[in-house]
Design a protein around this motif. Structure first.
Motif, PDB file in Angstrom:
ATOM      1  N   ARG A 326       0.824  -1.214   0.000  1.00 26.91           N
ATOM      2  CA  ARG A 326       0.000   0.000   0.000  1.00 26.91           C
ATOM      3  C   ARG A 326       0.854   1.259   0.000  1.00 26.91           C
ATOM      4  N   ASP A 327       2.033   1.193   0.603  1.00 22.62           N
ATOM      5  CA  ASP A 327       2.901   2.369   0.721  1.00 22.62           C
ATOM      6  C   ASP A 327       3.744   2.625  -0.528  1.00 22.62           C
ATOM      7  N   MET A 328       3.735   1.695  -1.473  1.00 25.37           N
ATOM      8  CA  MET A 328       4.583   1.830  -2.663  1.00 25.37           C
ATOM      9  C   MET A 328       4.168   3.028  -3.518  1.00 25.37           C
ATOM     10  N   GLN A 329       5.156   3.655  -4.148  1.00 24.46           N
ATOM     11  CA  GLN A 329       4.902   4.708  -5.118  1.00 24.46           C
ATOM     12  C   GLN A 329       4.997   4.104  -6.521  1.00 24.46           C
ATOM     13  N   ILE A 330       3.848   3.918  -7.154  1.00 23.68           N
ATOM     14  CA  ILE A 330       3.807   3.387  -8.517  1.00 23.68           C
ATOM     15  C   ILE A 330       3.193   4.456  -9.410  1.00 23.68           C
ATOM     16  N   THR A 331       3.923   4.891 -10.421  1.00 19.77           N
ATOM     17  CA  THR A 331       3.427   5.977 -11.265  1.00 19.77           C
ATOM     18  C   THR A 331       3.323   5.616 -12.739  1.00 19.77           C
ATOM     19  N   ALA A 332       4.029   4.565 -13.167  1.00 18.67           N
ATOM     20  CA  ALA A 332       4.114   4.300 -14.603  1.00 18.67           C
ATOM     21  C   ALA A 332       2.984   3.424 -15.132  1.00 18.67           C
ATOM     22  N   ASN A 333       2.456   2.532 -14.325  1.00 22.60           N
ATOM     23  CA  ASN A 333       1.466   1.584 -14.831  1.00 22.60           C
ATOM     24  C   ASN A 333       0.142   2.284 -15.133  1.00 22.60           C
ATOM     25  N   ALA A 334      -0.459   1.946 -16.260  1.00 26.50           N
ATOM     26  CA  ALA A 334      -1.701   2.602 -16.695  1.00 26.50           C
ATOM     27  C   ALA A 334      -2.851   2.372 -15.732  1.00 26.50           C
ATOM     28  N   LEU A 335      -2.812   1.288 -14.958  1.00 28.93           N
ATOM     29  CA  LEU A 335      -3.916   0.965 -14.059  1.00 28.93           C
ATOM     30  C   LEU A 335      -3.874   1.744 -12.751  1.00 28.93           C
ATOM     31  N   ILE A 336      -2.787   2.463 -12.520  1.00 37.74           N
ATOM     32  CA  ILE A 336      -2.616   3.077 -11.206  1.00 37.74           C
ATOM     33  C   ILE A 336      -3.678   4.142 -10.952  1.00 37.74           C
ATOM     34  N   THR A 337      -4.262   4.703 -12.008  1.00 41.24           N
ATOM     35  CA  THR A 337      -5.274   5.747 -11.833  1.00 41.24           C
ATOM     36  C   THR A 337      -6.598   5.191 -11.307  1.00 41.24           C
ATOM     37  N   CYS A 338      -6.763   3.875 -11.374  1.00 35.02           N
ATOM     38  CA  CYS A 338      -8.045   3.311 -10.922  1.00 35.02           C
ATOM     39  C   CYS A 338      -7.856   2.207  -9.890  1.00 35.02           C
ATOM     40  N   THR A 339      -6.675   2.126  -9.298  1.00 32.12           N
ATOM     41  CA  THR A 339      -6.468   1.124  -8.253  1.00 32.12           C
ATOM     42  C   THR A 339      -6.818   1.695  -6.885  1.00 32.12           C
ATOM     43  N   LYS A 340      -7.153   0.800  -5.960  1.00 36.17           N
ATOM     44  CA  LYS A 340      -7.509   1.167  -4.594  1.00 36.17           C
ATOM     45  C   LYS A 340      -6.544   0.469  -3.637  1.00 36.17           C
ATOM     46  N   PRO A 341      -6.440   0.956  -2.395  1.00 40.44           N
ATOM     47  CA  PRO A 341      -5.551   0.271  -1.434  1.00 40.44           C
ATOM     48  C   PRO A 341      -5.858  -1.215  -1.300  1.00 40.44           C
ATOM     49  N   LYS A 342      -7.154  -1.576  -1.322  1.00 30.38           N
ATOM     50  CA  LYS A 342      -7.503  -2.997  -1.208  1.00 30.38           C
ATOM     51  C   LYS A 342      -6.947  -3.816  -2.369  1.00 30.38           C
ATOM     52  N   ASP A 343      -6.866  -3.206  -3.554  1.00 34.14           N
ATOM     53  CA  ASP A 343      -6.315  -3.936  -4.699  1.00 34.14           C
ATOM     54  C   ASP A 343      -4.915  -4.440  -4.391  1.00 34.14           C
ATOM     55  N   ARG A 344      -4.142  -3.614  -3.734  1.00 29.39           N
ATOM     56  CA  ARG A 344      -2.746  -3.975  -3.470  1.00 29.39           C
ATOM     57  C   ARG A 344      -2.659  -5.125  -2.467  1.00 29.39           C
ATOM     58  N   ASP A 345      -3.528  -5.088  -1.462  1.00 25.86           N
ATOM     59  CA  ASP A 345      -3.585  -6.242  -0.553  1.00 25.86           C
ATOM     60  C   ASP A 345      -3.942  -7.503  -1.336  1.00 25.86           C
ATOM     61  N   GLY A 346      -4.960  -7.369  -2.187  1.00 24.15           N
ATOM     62  CA  GLY A 346      -5.408  -8.522  -2.966  1.00 24.15           C
ATOM     63  C   GLY A 346      -4.352  -9.030  -3.922  1.00 24.15           C
ATOM     64  N   ILE A 347      -3.580  -8.115  -4.504  1.00 22.45           N
ATOM     65  CA  ILE A 347      -2.509  -8.530  -5.418  1.00 22.45           C
ATOM     66  C   ILE A 347      -1.460  -9.347  -4.668  1.00 22.45           C
ATOM     67  N   CYS A 348      -1.201  -8.992  -3.420  1.00 17.22           N
ATOM     68  CA  CYS A 348      -0.269  -9.803  -2.619  1.00 17.22           C
ATOM     69  C   CYS A 348      -0.775 -11.239  -2.498  1.00 17.22           C
ATOM     70  N   HIS A 349      -2.086 -11.415  -2.321  1.00 12.97           N
ATOM     71  CA  HIS A 349      -2.634 -12.767  -2.237  1.00 12.97           C
ATOM     72  C   HIS A 349      -2.612 -13.461  -3.603  1.00 12.97           C
ATOM     73  N   GLN A 350      -2.761 -12.684  -4.671  1.00 14.71           N
ATOM     74  CA  GLN A 350      -2.599 -13.275  -5.997  1.00 14.71           C
ATOM     75  C   GLN A 350      -1.169 -13.772  -6.192  1.00 14.71           C
TER      76      GLN A 350
END
Length: 362
Positions: A326-350
């Protein structure tokens, strides 16, 4: 002579504040306008992309022809494996500074007639002229009157067609070829506009990459079902193991969770996983292939040092890794404009599901 001087008035201010995106990229250019700036080769590439993404339900194969000897075919959609000897449609690309006129394409009519007459390919089921400015009034009228189109082509054969079909010979309209022309179905010819293509293209995952304009609104994710799904089994097993390390017990079923803090944590992690899965589906439909996988790689690279550090137990590890994500600074990926903090938790489980990280000790 006395010069006339006039004060320059201050331009009116924009109605709204300028955004960072406007400063970086300038005003958004509508797709139809952008297509007018394409070269002929870029236009063919766009038509090929449109056919591949928008017409795959209609065709078994889509192929672009280029260079000398293309026999009047630019982009072809094949219904079966017979390809040019089977059922197929032709998309003839034209990129002029004006709408297509009959004089621009007499030779193209001649090519499809000659090469089908010569047995190079079967007559296409449909033949579309595809141009960013569409077809002009005169050509559009001919498309709506197959008999008149035939008559006009015959009248223009000697002047515009016979020397333009092939560099190897003049194609004279002799009695045998004339009989073929008389029997030819001219109703196969029509045109498609840039507006039609852009409307189709807007539904593809490559639209924003080509034209910009921002991502569509992301739909709400599904809520986790009561029963853990098969797709969740690995990360859920790992979570239960992490909770077991934290409590000093063995946990194999979510129903055995009795500590309120852990029950609530488990609920949130499942919600996060389903948020991330909804993001995966959204990415599949909205951005080019590989965009979501690149986000997974970014998250993995950002949390792996935290993952590999020493933790008191698996639960503490989960909390530390998901916080790092959640604390990461991600600026280049096109999806970053529509991601939520929960997405990042979920991606860890993925990532756990993909066996790239784990919550329990090996």
């Amino acid at each position: 002579m006395t010069a006339n001087w006039k004060d320059i008035n201050k331009p009116s201010s924009p109605a709204t504040a300028v955004t960072a995106a406007q400063v970086a990229n300038g005003p958004v250019i509508p797709p139809q306008q952008r297509l007018l700036t394409y070269s002929a080769d870029e236009w063919e590439g766009f038509v090929e992309e449109w056919a591949y993404y928008c017409l795959t339900a209609n065709y078994k194969h889509v192929q672009r022809f280029s260079g000398a000897g293309d026999m009047g075919i630019d982009v072809a959609g094949f219904v079966d494996d017979k390809r040019l000897q089977g059922v197929w449609d032709n998309y003839q690309c034209k990129h002029y500074d004006h709408a297509i006129r009959p004089s621009d394409v007499w030779a193209e009519f001649g090519k499809v007639i000659w090469h089908s007459y010569s047995g190079e390919y079967t007559i296409p089921r449909h033949y579309y002229f595809v141009s960013p400015r569409g077809s002009g009034t005169s050509l559009s009228r001919l498309f709506s009157n197959a008999e008149k189109l035939r008559d006009e082509l015959i009248a223009n054969w000697d002047k515009h067609v016979k020397v333009a079909i092939t560099s190897k010979q003049e194609v004279l309209l002799d009695a045998k070829l004339r009989a073929y022309v008389d029997a030819f179905d001219f109703s196969i010819f029509d045109a498609k506009t840039a507006l039609q293509l852009v409307g189709d293209h807007r539904t593809t995952p490559v639209h924003v990459a080509r034209f910009g304009g921002g991502l569509p609104t992301r739909p709400s994710s599904e809520k986790p079902p009561q029963v853990v799904a098969v797709a969740e089994s690995r990360y859920v097993t790992q979570l239960l193991g992490a909770y077991g390390e934290h409590t000093g017990t063995t946990l194999t079923d979510p129903s055995a969770l009795s500590v309120p803090k852990l029950k609530d944590h488990f609920r949130r992690q499942r919600e996060a996983f389903y948020e991330a899965e909804s993001l995966r589906v959204f990415a599949r439909d909205s951005v080019p292939p590989g965009t979501f996988e690149s986000l997974l790689d970014d998250i993995h690279d950002g949390v792996i040092d935290t993952h590999d550090a020493t933790h008191a137990d698996g639960y503490e590890k989960v909390c530390a890794v998901t916080k790092a994500a959640r604390d990461m600074q991600i600026t280049a990926n096109a999806l970053i404009t529509c991601t939520k903090p929960k997405d990042r938790d979920g991606i860890c489980h993925q990532l756990v599901n993909e066996e790239r990280i784990r919550w329990t000790r090996p």
